[in-house]
Design a protein around this motif. Sequence first.
Motif, PDB file in Angstrom:
ATOM      1  N   SER A 279      11.849 -14.496   6.111  1.00  0.00           N
ATOM      2  CA  SER A 279      12.237 -14.078   5.493  1.00  0.00           C
ATOM      3  C   SER A 279      13.869 -13.827   5.366  1.00  0.00           C
ATOM      4  O   SER A 279      14.332 -13.771   5.079  1.00  0.00           O
ATOM      5  N   GLY A 280      13.750 -14.476   6.912  1.00  0.00           N
ATOM      6  CA  GLY A 280      15.139 -13.667   7.383  1.00  0.00           C
ATOM      7  C   GLY A 280      15.457 -12.187   8.172  1.00  0.00           C
ATOM      8  O   GLY A 280      16.358 -12.269   8.987  1.00  0.00           O
ATOM      9  N   GLU A 286      13.703  -3.197   6.240  1.00  0.00           N
ATOM     10  CA  GLU A 286      14.765  -3.680   5.261  1.00  0.00           C
ATOM     11  C   GLU A 286      13.873  -5.306   4.592  1.00  0.00           C
ATOM     12  O   GLU A 286      14.587  -5.106   3.293  1.00  0.00           O
ATOM     13  N   LEU A 287      12.095  -5.380   4.742  1.00  0.00           N
ATOM     14  CA  LEU A 287      11.947  -5.762   3.971  1.00  0.00           C
ATOM     15  C   LEU A 287      11.405  -5.464   2.730  1.00  0.00           C
ATOM     16  O   LEU A 287      11.319  -5.750   1.918  1.00  0.00           O
ATOM     17  N   ILE A 291      12.013  -6.413  -0.832  1.00  0.00           N
ATOM     18  CA  ILE A 291      11.009  -6.744  -2.071  1.00  0.00           C
ATOM     19  C   ILE A 291      11.529  -6.241  -3.236  1.00  0.00           C
ATOM     20  O   ILE A 291      11.703  -6.422  -4.347  1.00  0.00           O
ATOM     21  N   ASP A 292      11.718  -4.565  -3.195  1.00  0.00           N
ATOM     22  CA  ASP A 292      12.566  -3.970  -4.263  1.00  0.00           C
ATOM     23  C   ASP A 292      13.813  -4.209  -4.925  1.00  0.00           C
ATOM     24  O   ASP A 292      13.768  -3.933  -6.019  1.00  0.00           O
ATOM     25  N   ASN A 293      14.373  -5.694  -4.533  1.00  0.00           N
ATOM     26  CA  ASN A 293      15.667  -6.525  -4.916  1.00  0.00           C
ATOM     27  C   ASN A 293      15.085  -7.339  -5.385  1.00  0.00           C
ATOM     28  O   ASN A 293      16.347  -7.970  -5.592  1.00  0.00           O
ATOM     29  N   TRP A 299       8.921 -11.018  -0.321  1.00  0.00           N
ATOM     30  CA  TRP A 299       7.680 -10.614  -1.339  1.00  0.00           C
ATOM     31  C   TRP A 299       7.001 -11.684  -0.568  1.00  0.00           C
ATOM     32  O   TRP A 299       5.513 -11.798  -0.258  1.00  0.00           O
ATOM     33  N   LEU A 300       6.911 -13.413  -0.279  1.00  0.00           N
ATOM     34  CA  LEU A 300       5.295 -13.704   0.520  1.00  0.00           C
ATOM     35  C   LEU A 300       5.910 -13.402   1.748  1.00  0.00           C
ATOM     36  O   LEU A 300       4.266 -14.015   1.950  1.00  0.00           O
ATOM     37  N   ALA A 301       6.425 -13.185   2.317  1.00  0.00           N
ATOM     38  CA  ALA A 301       6.554 -13.049   4.209  1.00  0.00           C
ATOM     39  C   ALA A 301       5.559 -12.187   3.917  1.00  0.00           C
ATOM     40  O   ALA A 301       4.397 -11.071   4.900  1.00  0.00           O
ATOM     41  N   TYR A 302       5.944 -11.082   2.859  1.00  0.00           N
ATOM     42  CA  TYR A 302       4.287  -9.488   2.584  1.00  0.00           C
ATOM     43  C   TYR A 302       3.844  -9.988   2.330  1.00  0.00           C
ATOM     44  O   TYR A 302       2.151  -9.466   3.153  1.00  0.00           O
TER      45      TYR A 302
END
Length: 406
Positions: A279-280, A286-287, A291-293, A299-302
């Motif tokens: 995700s960076g 921050e993640l 995701i909210d944005n 989303w993939l990382a999560y």
Amino acid sequence: MAYVLVINSGSSSVKFQIVDPQASASDKPFVSGLVEQIGEPQGRITVKHGEDKWVVQRAVPTHTAGLQEAFRLMDLKGVGPTQIELSAVGHRVVHGGMVFSEPELIIDPVVTMIRDLTPLAPLHNPANVDGIEVARALLPHVPHVAVFDTGFFRALPPAAALYAINAEVAEQNLIRRYGFHGTSHEFVSSQVPELIGRDPKHTRQIVLHLGNGASASAVANGHPIDTSMGLTPLAGLVMGTRSGDIDPGIIFHLAREGGMTIDEIDNLLNRQSGVKGLSGVNDFRELRTMIDNEDENAWLAYNVYINQLRRFIGSYMIALGRVDAITFTAGVGENDQHVREDALENLTMYGIEIDPEKNALPNNGPRVISTDASTVKVLVVPTNEELAIAQKSAAVAEKARAAGLY
């Protein structure tokens, strides 16, 4: 009141706390502090006492200089280790190998043995030794105690501890599953039986230590039977910057086809992978914002993170046979309600059911977050590794004094 100075010395920083070993897990330390950016042009030393906070910004060339300056700052404010009754100095040591399973009074041969274990933890043990040597020089008349991250998992069953590689090669190179975050897993798992009203000798539980580093353990009747980290802290769960478990063939592929050196692969898997690699970012706050944005990479990382977490939960449920409790701890585990909810989603058939209202409450001490109908209790239990280290160190120091060593 006799305090314990707890030191966690890293490669470029030193964290420390002065702790009352008789305190409760929720009590704040008498003093806490951080020496950071050691060896860089501009360093920073922070000391906190109650509501007071003092900061010094200056170059910190070495661990010695950093701790000396931190001690000077504490002495200046009247809260230094030499100005209070100090019963022990406890040192977090990451790797105890097959040598150390219990906290150890630090004498010169112990320092040598910890240094000799450097090949098993090249990023951690040398820094731990630096902290030990500096603190022993600054506080020579106080017992110093090493508490090992691997200690709790030293007696893993062979089926969980051994890798399926040539036995002679493994023995020669000390290859086995050692496990890490042991102080946290031991501390948290010891709190759970009382919280759920069970006998510790008949409690089977899963502990999920989810921070920037992350690990899982299966604990049966007070003894660990499996854990996710292995020879190094790289194995197991997806972490902030670490990959967790991967196909070992990836390493050969990156070397042969990608032209990467061993050091480059090491850096990739330890510092540029995990949630950050996908995700960076590696901070879950921050993640969550990403995701909210509707950031697809976040989303993939999560989802990769949650998928791996569920795999370990499932495997440990089978290993334990019966699960009485699943506990979340550390920064992410204690504070991210979405991780807890998604990790245990749709498991009501196994007696696991989170109460959404309890789960949404802010982190404010140990609590049960499962429904009354849930046969497996789900908890949030804040970890306190510093208190655990202080308690173990105080006990070893007391024995050393009784033996006339101090």
